[in-house]
Motif scaffolding. Structure first.
Motif, PDB file in Angstrom:
ATOM      1  N   PHE A  77       4.462   6.725  12.967  1.00  0.00           N
ATOM      2  CA  PHE A  77       5.606   7.486  12.459  1.00  0.00           C
ATOM      3  C   PHE A  77       5.286   8.979  12.474  1.00  0.00           C
ATOM      4  CE2 PHE A  77       2.871   6.601   8.877  1.00  0.00           C
ATOM      5  CZ  PHE A  77       2.920   7.725   8.068  1.00  0.00           C
ATOM      6  N   GLY A  78       6.320   9.802  12.563  1.00  0.00           N
ATOM      7  CA  GLY A  78       6.173  11.249  12.559  1.00  0.00           C
ATOM      8  C   GLY A  78       6.572  11.847  11.227  1.00  0.00           C
ATOM      9  N   THR A  79       6.151  13.077  10.987  1.00  0.00           N
ATOM     10  CA  THR A  79       6.422  13.742   9.718  1.00  0.00           C
ATOM     11  C   THR A  79       7.052  15.111   9.938  1.00  0.00           C
ATOM     12  OG1 THR A  79       4.118  14.481   9.701  1.00  0.00           O
ATOM     13  CG2 THR A  79       4.666  12.542   8.386  1.00  0.00           C
ATOM     14  N   TYR A  80       7.617  15.644   8.865  1.00  0.00           N
ATOM     15  CA  TYR A  80       8.414  16.866   8.907  1.00  0.00           C
ATOM     16  C   TYR A  80       7.550  18.094   8.622  1.00  0.00           C
ATOM     17  CZ  TYR A  80      12.933  19.302   8.603  1.00  0.00           C
ATOM     18  OH  TYR A  80      14.008  20.127   8.831  1.00  0.00           O
ATOM     19  N   PHE A  81       8.205  19.253   8.437  1.00  0.00           N
ATOM     20  CA  PHE A  81       7.502  20.501   8.157  1.00  0.00           C
ATOM     21  C   PHE A  81       6.486  20.325   7.020  1.00  0.00           C
ATOM     22  CE2 PHE A  81      11.259  22.628  10.142  1.00  0.00           C
ATOM     23  CZ  PHE A  81      10.567  23.390  11.075  1.00  0.00           C
ATOM     24  N   ASN A  82       5.375  21.006   7.153  1.00  0.00           N
ATOM     25  CA  ASN A  82       4.250  21.031   6.218  1.00  0.00           C
ATOM     26  C   ASN A  82       3.229  19.951   6.544  1.00  0.00           C
ATOM     27  OD1 ASN A  82       3.011  22.413   4.034  1.00  0.00           O
ATOM     28  ND2 ASN A  82       3.463  20.693   2.671  1.00  0.00           N
ATOM     29  N   GLU A  83       3.603  18.964   7.343  1.00  0.00           N
ATOM     30  CA  GLU A  83       2.671  17.933   7.808  1.00  0.00           C
ATOM     31  C   GLU A  83       2.616  17.943   9.337  1.00  0.00           C
ATOM     32  OE1 GLU A  83      -0.132  15.759   7.140  1.00  0.00           O
ATOM     33  OE2 GLU A  83       1.124  14.983   5.520  1.00  0.00           O
ATOM     34  N   GLU A  84       3.752  17.684   9.981  1.00  0.00           N
ATOM     35  CA  GLU A  84       3.938  17.861  11.414  1.00  0.00           C
ATOM     36  C   GLU A  84       2.898  17.113  12.260  1.00  0.00           C
ATOM     37  OE1 GLU A  84       4.366  22.123  12.117  1.00  0.00           O
ATOM     38  OE2 GLU A  84       5.158  22.273  10.085  1.00  0.00           O
ATOM     39  N   HIS A  85       2.619  15.891  11.842  1.00  0.00           N
ATOM     40  CA  HIS A  85       1.703  15.016  12.569  1.00  0.00           C
ATOM     41  C   HIS A  85       2.398  13.702  12.916  1.00  0.00           C
ATOM     42  CE1 HIS A  85      -1.754  17.526  11.317  1.00  0.00           C
ATOM     43  NE2 HIS A  85      -2.426  16.889  12.265  1.00  0.00           N
ATOM     44  N   TRP A 128       0.840  -1.203   0.000  1.00  0.00           N
ATOM     45  CA  TRP A 128       0.000   0.000   0.000  1.00  0.00           C
ATOM     46  C   TRP A 128       0.870   1.245   0.000  1.00  0.00           C
ATOM     47  CZ3 TRP A 128       1.219   2.916   4.200  1.00  0.00           C
ATOM     48  CH2 TRP A 128       1.604   2.270   5.373  1.00  0.00           C
ATOM     49  N   THR A 129       0.263   2.382  -0.349  1.00  0.00           N
ATOM     50  CA  THR A 129       0.925   3.680  -0.255  1.00  0.00           C
ATOM     51  C   THR A 129      -0.024   4.680   0.402  1.00  0.00           C
ATOM     52  OG1 THR A 129       0.161   4.446  -2.432  1.00  0.00           O
ATOM     53  CG2 THR A 129       2.261   3.258  -2.356  1.00  0.00           C
ATOM     54  N   LEU A 130       0.564   5.748   0.930  1.00  0.00           N
ATOM     55  CA  LEU A 130      -0.218   6.799   1.571  1.00  0.00           C
ATOM     56  C   LEU A 130       0.408   8.143   1.232  1.00  0.00           C
ATOM     57  CD1 LEU A 130      -2.410   7.751   3.640  1.00  0.00           C
ATOM     58  CD2 LEU A 130      -0.669   7.429   5.424  1.00  0.00           C
ATOM     59  N   ALA A 131      -0.365   9.039   0.627  1.00  0.00           N
ATOM     60  CA  ALA A 131       0.136  10.361   0.254  1.00  0.00           C
ATOM     61  C   ALA A 131       0.251  11.256   1.483  1.00  0.00           C
ATOM     62  CB  ALA A 131      -0.803  11.009  -0.771  1.00  0.00           C
ATOM     63  N   LEU A 132       1.394  11.981   1.579  1.00  0.00           N
ATOM     64  CA  LEU A 132       1.663  12.869   2.696  1.00  0.00           C
ATOM     65  C   LEU A 132       2.084  14.242   2.178  1.00  0.00           C
ATOM     66  CD1 LEU A 132       3.835  10.342   4.751  1.00  0.00           C
ATOM     67  CD2 LEU A 132       1.465  10.976   5.263  1.00  0.00           C
ATOM     68  N   LYS A 133       2.145  15.207   3.079  1.00  0.00           N
ATOM     69  CA  LYS A 133       2.553  16.555   2.714  1.00  0.00           C
ATOM     70  C   LYS A 133       4.012  16.846   3.088  1.00  0.00           C
ATOM     71  CE  LYS A 133      -0.932  18.482   4.874  1.00  0.00           C
ATOM     72  NZ  LYS A 133      -1.860  19.518   5.407  1.00  0.00           N
ATOM     73  N   SER A 134       4.736  15.818   3.516  1.00  0.00           N
ATOM     74  CA  SER A 134       6.164  15.971   3.807  1.00  0.00           C
ATOM     75  C   SER A 134       6.793  14.596   3.843  1.00  0.00           C
ATOM     76  CB  SER A 134       6.370  16.688   5.139  1.00  0.00           C
ATOM     77  OG  SER A 134       6.139  15.802   6.222  1.00  0.00           O
ATOM     78  N   ASP A 135       8.107  14.575   4.084  1.00  0.00           N
ATOM     79  CA  ASP A 135       8.765  13.287   4.271  1.00  0.00           C
ATOM     80  C   ASP A 135       8.885  12.975   5.752  1.00  0.00           C
ATOM     81  OD1 ASP A 135      10.817  14.884   5.184  1.00  0.00           O
ATOM     82  OD2 ASP A 135      12.377  13.908   3.995  1.00  0.00           O
ATOM     83  N   GLN A 136       9.652  11.952   6.061  1.00  0.00           N
ATOM     84  CA  GLN A 136       9.854  11.480   7.425  1.00  0.00           C
ATOM     85  C   GLN A 136      11.352  11.485   7.710  1.00  0.00           C
ATOM     86  OE1 GLN A 136       9.420   7.303   7.646  1.00  0.00           O
ATOM     87  NE2 GLN A 136       9.326   7.170   9.853  1.00  0.00           N
TER      88      GLN A 136
END
Length: 471
Positions: free
Chosen positions: A94-102, A67-75
């Protein structure tokens, strides 16, 4: 259409091969089959590249994609996989970087989002830790806010239970253990320098979140604290490294944070030192601490901080070292890297195979798991937007996966059987992650990719919550 026709041709040629009885004719047809297979793979690669260029997500099932999941930043920090709710099925956090920050919690088998937790404003750089930190019998999730030094503690369903407050921002993956064997869990994490150029490592009570001790260290403690009993007092001690500071490996008493010893590596005030932590091998008198510096120095130290051996390579060794018995001879190999991947004998630092050139420098290092299904350990790592696995004994490439996307894979591989089919799977995020304009142009794609091997895998950063760099 060409893909369909290629498939028909493959079937027809295979039938002809079976019918032939002349060796030269069989060999000729086998070559033609091989060429058609290569053409088929190239066509598939071009189609997927066009899809990626057009912004489409890769299809589940394509080249082994679960599967894949679209995000607004990388990890940046690595994920942790565990059965959070006790239903027998795995979740990936997992956590995400700037622009997602979730902080994301997803179903490991499908990628469906189960919950998200927004940071207080900073990216979630530090690798995630999952453990029962407060002793209530249920798993908790720890994730650090890089900007504000808040180490969030969330319940398995994503509700905030409390915050371990660090003195400054943190990229340090927390370590979790009962240090002194009293039945209470401690949480240990590093933090970046403050205005005076001094960072810190802090030990907390897992249940009350109160600070037990704190030790200030010159530079940033970006490394994961590594937990091991160094002095034989039945208490786990803490080893951290200094980034852009004093270039030292610091061993601290687990009881009170007082220094046990320091080991200074070569360099000057402009040297980077060590971003990541050490790896631990052996026991008792044979206990050995392995470290790699950004200046290209690799060390094996004894439990008192004295060098067993030292090797220098002309490389920027950013990635943490990993230990494993790759060939089954009962002796460990040491894996480390930067612009190259190195596999050496842990006993003396001599080469086993490689060094192997890495197109894009290693960020979070390599892990060890069976990727190809032969029952033997392989070295799995990321090179830019690609996944590679090499046979642990020979260094031969046994698995590859190319995302065909822009950006990079900045975390370490996470490996487990996500969907319960008996075979291992691999999780990572590929994308672009910068701090410019708070990452306005960032984007990413989370992947679960199928492997062929079986076994435990590699479920968290550095292999375990003591962060020792091996299973």
């Amino acid at each position: 259409m060409r893909l369909v026709m290629t498939g028909f041709c493959l079937v027809a040629l295979c039938s002809l091969v079976v019918a032939q009885d002349k060796p030269d004719r069989v060999a000729e047809l086998e070559k033609r089959v091989d060429q058609l297979e290569k053409d088929n793979a190239e066509l598939r690669r071009r189609i997927e590249a066009l899809e990626a260029k057009a912004g489409q997500q890769p299809r589940a099932g394509t080249q082994g994609v679960l599967w894949t999941l679209a995000l607004k930043s990388d990890q940046k920090g690595s994920a942790h996989v565990a059965d959070l709710d006790g239903d027998g099925k795995l979740e990936i956090v997992f956590g995400t970087y700037f622009n997602e920050e979730h902080l994301f919690c997803v179903d490991a088998a499908t990628g469906a989002i189960k919950w998200k937790h927004k940071s207080d404003g900073g990216p979630l750089d530090a690798s995630v830790a999952i453990a029962d930190v407060d002793g209530d019998g249920k798993l908790d999730v720890l994730s650090g806010d890089s900007a504000y030094g808040k180490l969030y503690c969330l319940s398995g369903d994503g509700k905030l239970k409390g915050i371990f407050q660090l003195p400054s921002g943190t990229d340090s993956p927390p370590a979790v253990a009962d240090l002194d064997g009293d039945g209470a869990i401690e949480v240990i994490a590093g933090s970046m320098w403050q205005r005076d150029g001094i960072g810190a490592v802090t030990c907390f009570n897992g249940k009350t979140r109160e600070k037990i001790w704190e030790r200030r260290i010159k530079g940033c403690v970006q490394s994961e604290p590594v937990l091991v009993d160094l002095n034989g007092d039945k208490v786990l001690d803490v080893i951290v490294t200094s980034w852009r500071g004093d270039r030292k490996i610091h061993a601290l008493n687990g009881k009170d944070g007082e220094p046990l010893w320091e080991f200074e590596t070569p360099g000057n005030d402009k040297s980077m030192g060590m971003y990541h932590g050490v790896a631990i091998g052996g026991q008792g008198d044979a206990l050995t601490i392995y470290a790699a510096t950004c200046q290209g120095d690799v060390y094996a130290l004894d439990a008192k901080g004295k060098a067993r051996w030292h090797r220098h390579v002309d490389d920027y060794l950013f990635a943490p070292p990993t230990l494993a018995d790759l060939d089954g001879d009962g002796k460990d190999e040491l894996i480390f890297g930067g612009r190259k991947l190195y596999v050496v004998r842990a006993a003396d630092g001599t080469d086993v195979w490689g060094p192997t050139v890495v197109t894009h420098a290693l960020d979070r290092g390599a892990v060890v798991a069976d990727a190809d299904g032969d029952g033997k350990p392989d070295v799995i790592y990321f090179d830019g937007v690609k996944v590679l696995a090499r046979d642990g004994t020979s260094g031969r490439v046994v698995f590859t996966f190319d995302t065909l996307l822009k950006g990079d894979i900045s975390s370490a591989p996470i490996v487990a059987d996500f969907d319960g089919d008996g075979a291992l799977d691999l999780f990572f995020v590929c994308g672009t992650g910068t701090s410019e304009n708070r990452g306005r142009d960032n984007a990413g794609t989370a992947y679960a990719v199928k492997l062929k091997g079986k076994g435990e895998g590699w479920r968290t950063f550095r292999g375990n919550l003591r962060r020792t760099g091996r299973q």
